[in-house]
Design an enzyme around this catalytic site. Structure first.
Site, PDB file in Angstrom:
ATOM      1  N   LYS A   1       1.444  16.752  -6.980  1.00 26.02           N
ATOM      2  CA  LYS A   1       1.497  16.551  -8.794  1.00 26.02           C
ATOM      3  C   LYS A   1       2.680  17.605  -9.032  1.00 26.02           C
ATOM      4  O   LYS A   1       3.729  17.557  -9.850  1.00 26.02           O
ATOM      5  CB  LYS A   1       0.139  16.568  -9.555  1.00 26.02           C
ATOM      6  CG  LYS A   1      -0.058  14.851  -9.929  1.00 26.02           C
ATOM      7  CD  LYS A   1       0.674  13.934 -10.314  1.00 26.02           C
ATOM      8  CE  LYS A   1      -0.199  13.017 -10.281  1.00 26.02           C
ATOM      9  NZ  LYS A   1       0.116  11.706 -10.523  1.00 26.02           N
TER      10      LYS A   1
ATOM     11  N   ASP B 128       0.638  -0.963   0.076  1.00 28.78           N
ATOM     12  CA  ASP B 128       0.335   0.450  -0.495  1.00 28.78           C
ATOM     13  C   ASP B 128       0.582   1.147  -0.102  1.00 28.78           C
ATOM     14  O   ASP B 128       1.378   1.059   0.648  1.00 28.78           O
ATOM     15  CB  ASP B 128      -1.108  -0.105   1.707  1.00 28.78           C
ATOM     16  CG  ASP B 128      -1.877   1.403   0.857  1.00 28.78           C
ATOM     17  OD1 ASP B 128      -1.921   2.459   0.362  1.00 28.78           O
ATOM     18  OD2 ASP B 128      -2.607   0.895   2.361  1.00 28.78           O
TER      19      ASP B 128
ATOM     20  N   TYR C 179      -5.025  16.746  -5.022  1.00 28.16           N
ATOM     21  CA  TYR C 179      -3.902  16.149  -6.492  1.00 28.16           C
ATOM     22  C   TYR C 179      -3.151  17.249  -6.971  1.00 28.16           C
ATOM     23  O   TYR C 179      -1.957  16.998  -6.675  1.00 28.16           O
ATOM     24  CB  TYR C 179      -4.836  15.394  -6.991  1.00 28.16           C
ATOM     25  CG  TYR C 179      -4.439  14.765  -8.353  1.00 28.16           C
ATOM     26  CD1 TYR C 179      -4.286  13.597  -8.705  1.00 28.16           C
ATOM     27  CD2 TYR C 179      -4.378  15.911 -10.647  1.00 28.16           C
ATOM     28  CE1 TYR C 179      -3.707  12.895  -9.680  1.00 28.16           C
ATOM     29  CE2 TYR C 179      -4.266  14.696 -10.825  1.00 28.16           C
ATOM     30  CZ  TYR C 179      -3.408  13.434 -10.648  1.00 28.16           C
ATOM     31  OH  TYR C 179      -3.303  12.755 -11.827  1.00 28.16           O
TER      32      TYR C 179
ATOM     33  N   ASN D 235       4.532   5.493 -11.184  1.00 18.34           N
ATOM     34  CA  ASN D 235       3.546   6.168 -11.980  1.00 18.34           C
ATOM     35  C   ASN D 235       1.894   5.630 -11.270  1.00 18.34           C
ATOM     36  O   ASN D 235       0.509   6.616 -11.476  1.00 18.34           O
ATOM     37  CB  ASN D 235       3.805   4.722 -13.087  1.00 18.34           C
ATOM     38  CG  ASN D 235       1.651   4.373 -13.513  1.00 18.34           C
ATOM     39  OD1 ASN D 235       1.704   5.272 -14.884  1.00 18.34           O
ATOM     40  ND2 ASN D 235       1.247   3.100 -12.116  1.00 18.34           N
TER      41      ASN D 235
END
Length: 242
Positions: A146, A52, A142, A78
């Protein structure tokens, strides 16, 4: 290409990661998939490690075990999650969770692989970033994590260049994967409208993204480091929202 290269790929069980894993295996790489479940395909040069990636201690343990068994030449981070929320609904825990997944997991994997890369004077470290780093509604955690990938990759690129190790980011736009269809219903009018707003007039495919990763993976690409390549059909120079 020979099996002298060993690539660790997070999230190679499906989608972009699985496509890239298959293409590296076809080139003779050894591939180690880190994900919660095994890859949906098998190969005698493919190893699955269940972990995990939201669990920092578990990732550190898995990374050390892999480094003890293999001389890792490529780390390809990824795996990712979106967790879309408007700013009024976002929680600090969203930020810390995705920071661990998108940044902390990469740090643990790279730290474990670095001694072998430095000894070999060769390495490829790659991130699957996102066009969302430039801003997309509902992407507080997010987009932040990123965007953090880009800064971290640039820093590592400077530190590791003298050792023959390159660090780059592939930043996809809307790509036809389960993550995308989890937000935009497959075959919906919304999907069609989104494709029309992309300058090239279509959504991306996993092949589009894998092609970019393969360029950075190549030993011949050693003069390119610290870069972010947007694979987004031109969306990074226009405006769009999901």
């Amino acid at each position: 290409m020979s099996a002298d290269f060993t690539a660790v790929i997070t999230g190679a069980s499906k989608g972009i990661g699985a496509d890239l894993a298959g293409r590296l295996l076809a080139r003779g790489y050894r591939v180690i998939n880190l994900s919660r479940g095994p890859a949906e395909f098998s190969h005698d040069q493919l190893e699955n490690v269940s972990v995990d990636l939201l669990d920092s201690a578990a990732v550190t343990e898995a990374a050390a075990a892999i480094a003890a068994r293999h001389e890792v030449t490529h780390v390809i981070h990824n795996a990712g999650l979106v967790w879309p929320k408007l700013v009024e609904e976002a929680q600090p825990s969203d930020i810390t969770g995705l920071a661990q997944l998108h940044l902390g997991a990469a740090l643990s994997l790279v730290q474990a692989a670095l001694p072998a890369m430095k000894a070999r004077r060769f390495g490829r470290i790659l991130f699957n970033g996102s066009r969302a780093a430039l801003g997309v509604p509902t992407r507080t955690a997010y987009s932040a994590s990123k965007a953090g990938m880009i800064g971290m990759a640039r820093t590592w690129a400077l530190e590791l260049a003298p050792h023959g190790i390159t660090v780059n980011v592939v930043a996809p736009g809307p790509i036809q994967t389960d993550n995308f269809w989890g937000i935009v219903p497959k075959g919906s009018e919304r999907e069609a409208e989104l494709a029309k707003r992309i300058p090239v007039g279509r959504l991306g495919t996993v092949d589009d993204v894998s092609n970019a990763f393969l360029f950075f993976c190549d030993p011949a690409s050693g003069f390119v480091t610290g870069q972010t390549l947007y694979v987004c059909g031109g969306a990074s120079v226009g405006s769009m929202s999901l």
